[in-house]
Design a protein around this motif. Structure first.
Motif, PDB file in Angstrom:
ATOM      1  N   PHE A  40      49.118  32.332  51.548  1.00 43.29           N
ATOM      2  CA  PHE A  40      48.765  33.332  51.222  1.00 43.29           C
ATOM      3  C   PHE A  40      48.154  34.527  51.246  1.00 43.29           C
ATOM      4  O   PHE A  40      48.261  34.363  52.870  1.00 43.29           O
ATOM      5  CB  PHE A  40      47.131  32.745  50.082  1.00 43.29           C
ATOM      6  N   THR A  41      48.118  35.820  50.554  1.00 48.64           N
ATOM      7  CA  THR A  41      47.953  37.220  51.563  1.00 48.64           C
ATOM      8  C   THR A  41      46.290  36.783  51.777  1.00 48.64           C
ATOM      9  O   THR A  41      45.507  36.539  50.989  1.00 48.64           O
ATOM     10  CB  THR A  41      47.979  38.000  51.050  1.00 48.64           C
ATOM     11  N   PRO A  74      49.732  32.972  45.673  1.00 51.22           N
ATOM     12  CA  PRO A  74      50.624  33.156  45.267  1.00 51.22           C
ATOM     13  C   PRO A  74      51.348  33.163  43.470  1.00 51.22           C
ATOM     14  O   PRO A  74      51.106  34.075  43.221  1.00 51.22           O
ATOM     15  CB  PRO A  74      52.010  32.330  45.903  1.00 51.22           C
ATOM     16  N   ASP A  75      50.646  32.312  43.085  1.00 50.16           N
ATOM     17  CA  ASP A  75      49.859  32.507  41.385  1.00 50.16           C
ATOM     18  C   ASP A  75      49.112  33.415  40.710  1.00 50.16           C
ATOM     19  O   ASP A  75      49.125  33.885  39.576  1.00 50.16           O
ATOM     20  CB  ASP A  75      48.964  30.834  40.820  1.00 50.16           C
ATOM     21  N   GLY A  76      48.968  34.345  41.639  1.00 51.01           N
ATOM     22  CA  GLY A  76      48.091  35.520  40.930  1.00 51.01           C
ATOM     23  C   GLY A  76      46.551  35.377  41.448  1.00 51.01           C
ATOM     24  O   GLY A  76      45.791  37.036  41.140  1.00 51.01           O
ATOM     25  N   TYR A 101      36.146  33.757  41.579  1.00 46.24           N
ATOM     26  CA  TYR A 101      38.047  33.670  41.105  1.00 46.24           C
ATOM     27  C   TYR A 101      37.694  34.934  40.516  1.00 46.24           C
ATOM     28  O   TYR A 101      37.535  34.954  39.495  1.00 46.24           O
ATOM     29  CB  TYR A 101      38.306  32.650  40.783  1.00 46.24           C
ATOM     30  N   LEU A 102      39.308  35.927  41.041  1.00 45.17           N
ATOM     31  CA  LEU A 102      40.025  36.401  39.698  1.00 45.17           C
ATOM     32  C   LEU A 102      40.895  36.144  39.322  1.00 45.17           C
ATOM     33  O   LEU A 102      42.196  35.670  40.291  1.00 45.17           O
ATOM     34  CB  LEU A 102      39.921  38.139  39.969  1.00 45.17           C
ATOM     35  N   TRP A 103      41.652  36.090  38.231  1.00 42.32           N
ATOM     36  CA  TRP A 103      42.942  35.766  37.706  1.00 42.32           C
ATOM     37  C   TRP A 103      42.731  36.734  35.946  1.00 42.32           C
ATOM     38  O   TRP A 103      42.531  36.933  35.438  1.00 42.32           O
ATOM     39  CB  TRP A 103      42.886  34.311  36.873  1.00 42.32           C
ATOM     40  N   GLY A 104      44.499  37.238  36.458  1.00 45.78           N
ATOM     41  CA  GLY A 104      44.735  37.780  35.450  1.00 45.78           C
ATOM     42  C   GLY A 104      44.611  39.806  34.827  1.00 45.78           C
ATOM     43  O   GLY A 104      44.163  39.846  34.924  1.00 45.78           O
TER      44      GLY A 104
END
Length: 104
Positions: A40-41, A74-76, A101-104
């Motif tokens: 990951f970054t 990697p999954d955003g 967490y933040l996603w989407g």
């Protein structure tokens, strides 16, 4: 169920929420480490100041007192760990720690 002040009390499945304050942060500096061996970054953004305002808390964000250290997966999904200090109007210092967490 009520508390001493006759206000509704929170229950596990029915939380009672009250707006306390909002924070406006200034971020001007950042570092990124792409493609770490873990896949990951990593990212760091540093708090340069800001304001806290609301019915329960008012003051300023202490410049240079912390930042947000994030993993960008990697999954955003963004996993963040933010820590910085607030100084209330009366001079009281508060260390804030936010993670999530933040996603989407």
């Amino acid at each position: 169920m009520t508390n001493d002040n006759s206000n509704p009390a929170s229950e596990f499945d029915k939380p009672v929420l009250e707006f306390a304050f909002e924070i406006d942060l200034d971020f001007r500096r950042a570092h990124h480490i792409p493609n770490t061996p873990a896949g990951f970054t990593r990212s760091a953004v540093y708090v340069d100041g800001g304001r806290v305002s609301g019915p329960r808390l008012n003051g300023r964000v202490v410049p240079g007192s912390g930042g947000d250290w994030a993993q960008i997966r990697p999954d955003g999904t963004l996993a963040f760990d933010a820590r910085y200090m607030i100084e209330e109007e009366d001079g009281t210092l508060i260390l804030l720690k936010n993670s999530g967490y933040l996603w989407g």
